[in-house]
Design a protein around this motif. Structure first.
Motif, PDB file in Angstrom:
ATOM      1  N   GLU A 126      29.588  40.596  41.954  1.00 31.52           N
ATOM      2  CA  GLU A 126      28.964  39.618  41.051  1.00 31.52           C
ATOM      3  C   GLU A 126      28.806  40.172  39.634  1.00 31.52           C
ATOM      4  OE1 GLU A 126      26.466  37.835  44.830  1.00 31.52           O
ATOM      5  OE2 GLU A 126      25.381  38.800  43.194  1.00 31.52           O
ATOM      6  N   VAL A 179      35.637  37.559  29.371  1.00 33.30           N
ATOM      7  CA  VAL A 179      34.868  38.629  30.030  1.00 33.30           C
ATOM      8  C   VAL A 179      33.784  39.172  29.108  1.00 33.30           C
ATOM      9  CG1 VAL A 179      35.081  41.054  30.686  1.00 33.30           C
ATOM     10  CG2 VAL A 179      36.563  39.350  31.746  1.00 33.30           C
ATOM     11  N   LEU A 180      34.156  39.448  27.867  1.00 30.90           N
ATOM     12  CA  LEU A 180      33.173  40.030  26.946  1.00 30.90           C
ATOM     13  C   LEU A 180      32.044  39.055  26.641  1.00 30.90           C
ATOM     14  CD1 LEU A 180      35.410  42.025  24.441  1.00 30.90           C
ATOM     15  CD2 LEU A 180      33.723  42.941  26.013  1.00 30.90           C
ATOM     16  N   ILE A 229      41.417  45.058  39.613  1.00 33.62           N
ATOM     17  CA  ILE A 229      40.031  44.610  39.455  1.00 33.62           C
ATOM     18  C   ILE A 229      39.319  44.499  40.801  1.00 33.62           C
ATOM     19  CG2 ILE A 229      38.611  42.637  38.731  1.00 33.62           C
ATOM     20  CD1 ILE A 229      40.647  42.213  36.449  1.00 33.62           C
ATOM     21  N   ALA A 275      44.127  48.121  22.095  1.00 39.10           N
ATOM     22  CA  ALA A 275      43.650  46.894  22.722  1.00 39.10           C
ATOM     23  C   ALA A 275      43.935  46.887  24.218  1.00 39.10           C
ATOM     24  CB  ALA A 275      44.298  45.692  22.055  1.00 39.10           C
ATOM     25  N   VAL A 276      42.997  46.336  24.946  1.00 34.70           N
ATOM     26  CA  VAL A 276      43.091  46.185  26.387  1.00 34.70           C
ATOM     27  C   VAL A 276      43.376  44.721  26.686  1.00 34.70           C
ATOM     28  CG1 VAL A 276      41.686  46.239  28.482  1.00 34.70           C
ATOM     29  CG2 VAL A 276      41.543  48.116  26.853  1.00 34.70           C
ATOM     30  N   GLU A 277      44.144  44.481  27.723  1.00 38.70           N
ATOM     31  CA  GLU A 277      44.404  43.096  28.151  1.00 38.70           C
ATOM     32  C   GLU A 277      43.869  42.910  29.564  1.00 38.70           C
ATOM     33  OE1 GLU A 277      48.555  42.764  25.601  1.00 38.70           O
ATOM     34  OE2 GLU A 277      48.615  42.642  27.777  1.00 38.70           O
ATOM     35  N   ILE A 278      43.276  41.749  29.812  1.00 39.92           N
ATOM     36  CA  ILE A 278      42.703  41.471  31.130  1.00 39.92           C
ATOM     37  C   ILE A 278      43.430  40.292  31.765  1.00 39.92           C
ATOM     38  CG2 ILE A 278      40.636  40.820  32.407  1.00 39.92           C
ATOM     39  CD1 ILE A 278      38.939  42.112  30.352  1.00 39.92           C
ATOM     40  N   PHE A 279      43.864  40.501  32.975  1.00 39.58           N
ATOM     41  CA  PHE A 279      44.501  39.455  33.766  1.00 39.58           C
ATOM     42  C   PHE A 279      43.657  39.241  35.020  1.00 39.58           C
ATOM     43  CE2 PHE A 279      47.638  41.745  31.271  1.00 39.58           C
ATOM     44  CZ  PHE A 279      48.223  40.705  30.571  1.00 39.58           C
ATOM     45  N   PRO A 280      43.897  38.179  35.784  1.00 38.59           N
ATOM     46  CA  PRO A 280      43.015  37.916  36.927  1.00 38.59           C
ATOM     47  C   PRO A 280      42.939  39.063  37.924  1.00 38.59           C
ATOM     48  CG  PRO A 280      44.293  35.965  36.432  1.00 38.59           C
ATOM     49  CD  PRO A 280      44.829  37.057  35.556  1.00 38.59           C
ATOM     50  N   VAL A 338      36.274  47.472  28.769  1.00 34.52           N
ATOM     51  CA  VAL A 338      36.964  47.130  27.518  1.00 34.52           C
ATOM     52  C   VAL A 338      36.313  47.854  26.345  1.00 34.52           C
ATOM     53  CG1 VAL A 338      37.380  45.266  25.866  1.00 34.52           C
ATOM     54  CG2 VAL A 338      37.756  44.872  28.303  1.00 34.52           C
ATOM     55  N   LYS A 360      40.138  38.780  28.047  1.00 35.20           N
ATOM     56  CA  LYS A 360      39.191  39.714  27.440  1.00 35.20           C
ATOM     57  C   LYS A 360      38.074  38.962  26.719  1.00 35.20           C
ATOM     58  CE  LYS A 360      40.468  42.502  24.014  1.00 35.20           C
ATOM     59  NZ  LYS A 360      41.184  43.649  23.432  1.00 35.20           N
ATOM     60  N   PHE A 365      37.757  34.093  35.275  1.00 37.71           N
ATOM     61  CA  PHE A 365      36.592  34.848  34.810  1.00 37.71           C
ATOM     62  C   PHE A 365      35.407  33.940  34.484  1.00 37.71           C
ATOM     63  CE2 PHE A 365      40.174  37.721  34.010  1.00 37.71           C
ATOM     64  CZ  PHE A 365      39.772  38.744  34.869  1.00 37.71           C
ATOM     65  N   ARG A 391      31.183  41.742  38.157  1.00 29.94           N
ATOM     66  CA  ARG A 391      32.557  42.024  37.726  1.00 29.94           C
ATOM     67  C   ARG A 391      32.717  41.946  36.207  1.00 29.94           C
ATOM     68  NH1 ARG A 391      37.290  37.777  38.989  1.00 29.94           N
ATOM     69  NH2 ARG A 391      35.687  36.517  38.001  1.00 29.94           N
ATOM     70  N   GLU A 392      32.212  40.886  35.612  1.00 28.06           N
ATOM     71  CA  GLU A 392      32.417  40.731  34.168  1.00 28.06           C
ATOM     72  C   GLU A 392      31.677  41.804  33.381  1.00 28.06           C
ATOM     73  OE1 GLU A 392      32.022  38.102  36.165  1.00 28.06           O
ATOM     74  OE2 GLU A 392      34.016  37.225  35.900  1.00 28.06           O
ATOM     75  N   VAL A 393      30.518  42.223  33.890  1.00 28.28           N
ATOM     76  CA  VAL A 393      29.769  43.282  33.203  1.00 28.28           C
ATOM     77  C   VAL A 393      30.566  44.586  33.255  1.00 28.28           C
ATOM     78  CG1 VAL A 393      27.653  44.656  33.235  1.00 28.28           C
ATOM     79  CG2 VAL A 393      27.554  42.196  33.699  1.00 28.28           C
ATOM     80  N   LEU A 418      33.826  44.909  33.679  1.00 30.45           N
ATOM     81  CA  LEU A 418      35.040  44.794  32.872  1.00 30.45           C
ATOM     82  C   LEU A 418      34.723  44.857  31.384  1.00 30.45           C
ATOM     83  CD1 LEU A 418      36.991  42.026  34.846  1.00 30.45           C
ATOM     84  CD2 LEU A 418      37.446  44.487  34.794  1.00 30.45           C
ATOM     85  N   ALA A 419      33.618  44.232  30.995  1.00 29.42           N
ATOM     86  CA  ALA A 419      33.234  44.291  29.578  1.00 29.42           C
ATOM     87  C   ALA A 419      32.932  45.729  29.184  1.00 29.42           C
ATOM     88  CB  ALA A 419      32.019  43.397  29.323  1.00 29.42           C
ATOM     89  N   ASN A 420      32.217  46.437  30.035  1.00 29.91           N
ATOM     90  CA  ASN A 420      31.966  47.854  29.749  1.00 29.91           C
ATOM     91  C   ASN A 420      33.283  48.618  29.627  1.00 29.91           C
ATOM     92  OD1 ASN A 420      29.141  47.928  29.621  1.00 29.91           O
ATOM     93  ND2 ASN A 420      28.951  47.984  31.852  1.00 29.91           N
ATOM     94  N   SER A 434      29.858  38.520  29.905  1.00 34.03           N
ATOM     95  CA  SER A 434      29.026  39.689  30.226  1.00 34.03           C
ATOM     96  C   SER A 434      27.906  39.865  29.211  1.00 34.03           C
ATOM     97  CB  SER A 434      29.885  40.950  30.261  1.00 34.03           C
ATOM     98  OG  SER A 434      29.077  42.104  30.229  1.00 34.03           O
TER      99      SER A 434
END
Lengths: 395, 329
Positions: free
Chosen positions: A20, B52-53, A366, A99-104, A30, B49, B86, A22-24, A26-28, B56
């Motif tokens: 739950e 997500v950012l 992920i 830069a980082v890229e996020i995919f599912p 990035v 991205k 996301f 996950r986004e936190v 992933l944000a960290n 979060s």
């Protein structure tokens, strides 16, 4: 505080709660990964981590003279302190925009697995523990360790352990990849460079003048001929070679970077001696300067497989459905082992280097991150209970 | 307020809004709902991205935003799948107010967001920002949360362009500097205080946005600024420095088309405001040239403005918001 009967109860809940978050996480990841932190220049990244530690309510958030970042999570009883460590530096040179890229299913970026993901897990962990209503009895020192890679030679961690008055009951080192790794033994390690350099009176235009690259090829050929035993397990890695500037000019210098790893300090000493002989011989025959510089020398050590912490780690991984892969390492664990601190290293997710993109981009998956993060919480619980309650309940 | 005063009092740096807890307390005190809209068309590489950012940092850790929505123009890549994975609310633009038909353009998405989103303040952020950070949102919302008289907030940047040769230190905002700023200088000198009027990141109050017509294409930002200025004056604007924005560099040819469209929008606005009396029919075909095997040939691009009416004039919107039908007393 939640009254958790044993770690078995908490691990599935911890994994669900980590999912739950996950986004936190992933944000960290990035935010950490997009700050360049080559070895000896980790300050910007450590500053972000300290900011996160402060926001999360850790105490004594600060950095030391070596650039390490710290935050202390107070336990309910204190008296014992656990060390949670992750490398702050990455191999990548300073790039203005990484830069980082996020995919599912995955996240792609420069050294996103090594070791940004471990740092992300470390700064997400307090939120996970808070969501679980879980407070450890021991204090936990969170450490983003600087100067760990290349010529850093785990200096940040070693210097900290040499100088701190704190006594650590146990340590947990976190690496981004691969989940399931369990390192409790450290290989001994020599890391060094061989520099082949032309003498000042070199005849640049003489027949057969081949510069420094051909003699270096002799060095490599002779290094390859050094017998490497399978038992005790020993490896020689030639990691990088660089020399010359262009097609038509003779190379003045050629530099070879290498690492020797072995379970045996005697084997390491013997190989070191043979490498020195190779350098001396090539120098004598070719009329070159061939200089050996060993700048890292780590002793083998660590925990036996029967140690309660190793058993607890395997049990935690098993409960979470993480297949355990045991192998020896040369990383941060050796600094802890050198100080007699029982410790293990674990990984957070799966990932690979993205060779088709360039040398530095990696991807990490992920989905496994939730289990990877829950695993860290479970291991800290096990380490927290071990000495007070006997072998951890989980094992 | 003159331009100098306005620059001093209404220009911010995003760091002035670092205290998200304080912003959230003020938002709650004023009983505001805040919505984020990200218009997209084939942004699968960057949208993940952003979501997500923002989720979060501005929903989970600090509950500043009440909703994050992606309004998509029909991407052929995985933009909608990534955004949805996301947790963004993802909407196909064509599925919003379908009885009004579908038009292609970013402005269409921005306009339809008004119908779809619930917030009292709506933040618009482009999806192609490589160095996206939460302060892109908090910096835009800050002036609107703390100052009720501020209606419309624009972002501005030091914008390095990413080119194959690497990062160039500046050079962004070419259409602004070559076209829009000269036009503003001639016709609306006060608006020259807006450092990047074409920035794709801005926030505004619903009560303002629902009264604005929305050109569906390139002219939407320019026309918004003129229309807000005309009705509410310079004091309604604020702008926030976001430091840097790293994004794709658009080819000069595309910027030419953008400039053409903006220029047409500008002239028609001047005409409707009575600032130009006799405006001839403007040619709708923009001609550029290319050299093909040593032969120069024109490349024609036809552009005709299409504009959505103020959302307040749309019956379905009024019904959704509990307002009487248009024209009812």
């Amino acid at each position: 505080m939640t009254d958790w009967k044993n770690i078995r109860d908490i691990l599935p809940v911890a994994r669900q709660t980590a999912a739950e978050l996950r986004e936190v996480m992933l944000a960290n990841l990035v935010l950490i990964c997009e700050i360049p932190a080559p070895t000896f220049a980790e300050a910007d990244r450590v500053r972000l981590i300290l900011q996160r530690f402060t926001e999360l309510g850790l105490e004594n958030c600060s950095s030391d003279d070596f650039g390490n970042g710290f935050g202390l999570m107070r336990g309910t009883e204190g008296g014992r302190t656990l060390l949670l460590e992750a490398n702050a530096d990455t191999f990548v040179a300073d790039r203005k925009h990484q830069a980082v890229e996020i995919f599912p299913d995955r996240i792609v970026g420069p050294f996103v697995g090594d070791n940004s993901l471990a740092l992300a897990a470390m700064v997400t962990l307090p939120t996970l523990l808070e969501r679980l209503g879980l407070r450890l009895r021991s204090d936990v020192l969170f450490m983003a360790a600087s100067r760990m890679l290349n010529r850093g030679n785990i200096e940040g961690l070693r210097q900290f352990l040499d100088g701190t008055p704190m006594v650590f009951s146990a340590g947990l080192c976190v690496e981004g990849v691969q989940i399931g790794r369990l390192n409790h033994r450290c290989l001994g390690m020599l890391r060094g460079e061989i520099l082949c350099r032309l003498p000042d009176d070199y005849r640049w235009s003489g027949p057969g003048s081949a510069g420094s690259i051909v003699p270096m090829s002799d060095v490599i050929q002779r290094l390859s001929a050094i017998p490497i035993p399978q038992r005790p397990q020993t490896t020689v890695v030639l990691g990088s070679i660089h020399g010359g500037l262009s097609y038509q000019n003779i190379a003045r210098e050629t530099l070879l970077k290498f690492e020797v790893r072995s379970e045996s300090r005697d084997v390491l000493a013997a190989i070191r001696s043979q490498i020195q002989d190779v350098c001396d011989d090539v120098a004598a025959h070719k009329g070159m300067e061939v200089r050996l510089d060993i700048f890292a020398n780590r002793e083998p050590g660590g925990l036996d497989g029967s140690h309660p912490m190793v058993k607890a780690a395997k049990a935690v991984q098993s409960i979470l459905g993480i297949p355990t892969v045991v192998y020896s390492t040369t990383s941060a664990l050796s600094a802890l082992a050198g100080k007699g601190i029982p410790a293990v290293t674990v990984g957070v997710s799966t990932g690979e280097r993205h060779h088709e993109l360039d040398e530095i981009d990696e991807f990490v998956s992920i989905e496994p991150m939730a289990a990877g993060l829950a695993q860290i919480a479970g291991l800290l619980m096990a380490m927290d209970g071990e000495e007070r309650d006997g072998p951890a309940a989980v094992a | 307020m003159d331009l100098q005063q306005w620059l001093k009092s209404n220009t911010y740096h995003h760091s002035q809004f670092w205290d998200l807890r304080k912003m959230i307390a003020e938002k709650e005190r004023r009983n505001l709902k805040l919505s984020l809209c990200i218009p997209t068309l084939n942004e699968g590489k960057t949208i993940g991205k952003e979501i997500v950012l923002f989720k979060s940092e501005l929903m989970i850790r600090y509950p500043l935003l009440d909703e994050i929505a992606v309004i998509d123009s029909g991407s052929s890549d995985n933009t909608r799948e990534v955004a949805s994975a996301f947790g963004a609310d993802v909407h196909l633009s064509s599925a919003i107010l379908p009885e009004l038909g579908e038009k292609k353009g970013k402005g269409e998405n921005l306009w339809k967001a008004l119908h779809q989103l619930k917030g009292d303040i709506i933040v618009y952020v482009d999806a192609d920002i490589k160095n996206i950070r939460p302060h892109f949102i908090s910096g835009l919302l800050g002036p609107l949360i703390y100052r009720p008289e501020v209606m419309y907030v624009k972002a501005f940047y030091d914008r390095p362009l990413v080119s194959p040769q690497g990062i160039r230190p500046s050079g962004g905002g070419r259409v602004t500097e070559i076209l829009v700023r000269p036009l503003f200088s001639m016709f609306f000198p006060e608006l020259t205080g807006l450092i990047q009027p074409l920035a794709g990141e801005y926030a505004a109050r619903r009560e303002v946005l629902e009264r604005l017509p929305f050109p569906i294409g390139y002219g939407v930002e320019t026309s918004h600024i003129i229309d807000v200025y005309k009705t509410w004056g310079l004091d309604a604007f604020a702008q926030t420095d976001m430091d840097q924005r790293v994004h794709r560099n658009q080819p000069t040819r595309d910027l030419g088309r953008m400039a053409f469209a903006i220029l047409r929008t500008f002239f028609y606005r001047l005409h409707s405001m009575g600032m130009i009396r006799d405006l001839p029919d403007l040619n709708a075909v923009f001609r550029q040239f290319q050299c093909n095997a040593g032969v120069y040939e024109p490349v024609e691009w036809e552009w005709r403005e299409e504009e959505r009416p103020p959302m307040l004039e749309v019956p379905a919107y009024r019904a959704l918001r509990g307002l009487p039908p248009p024209g009812a007393s």
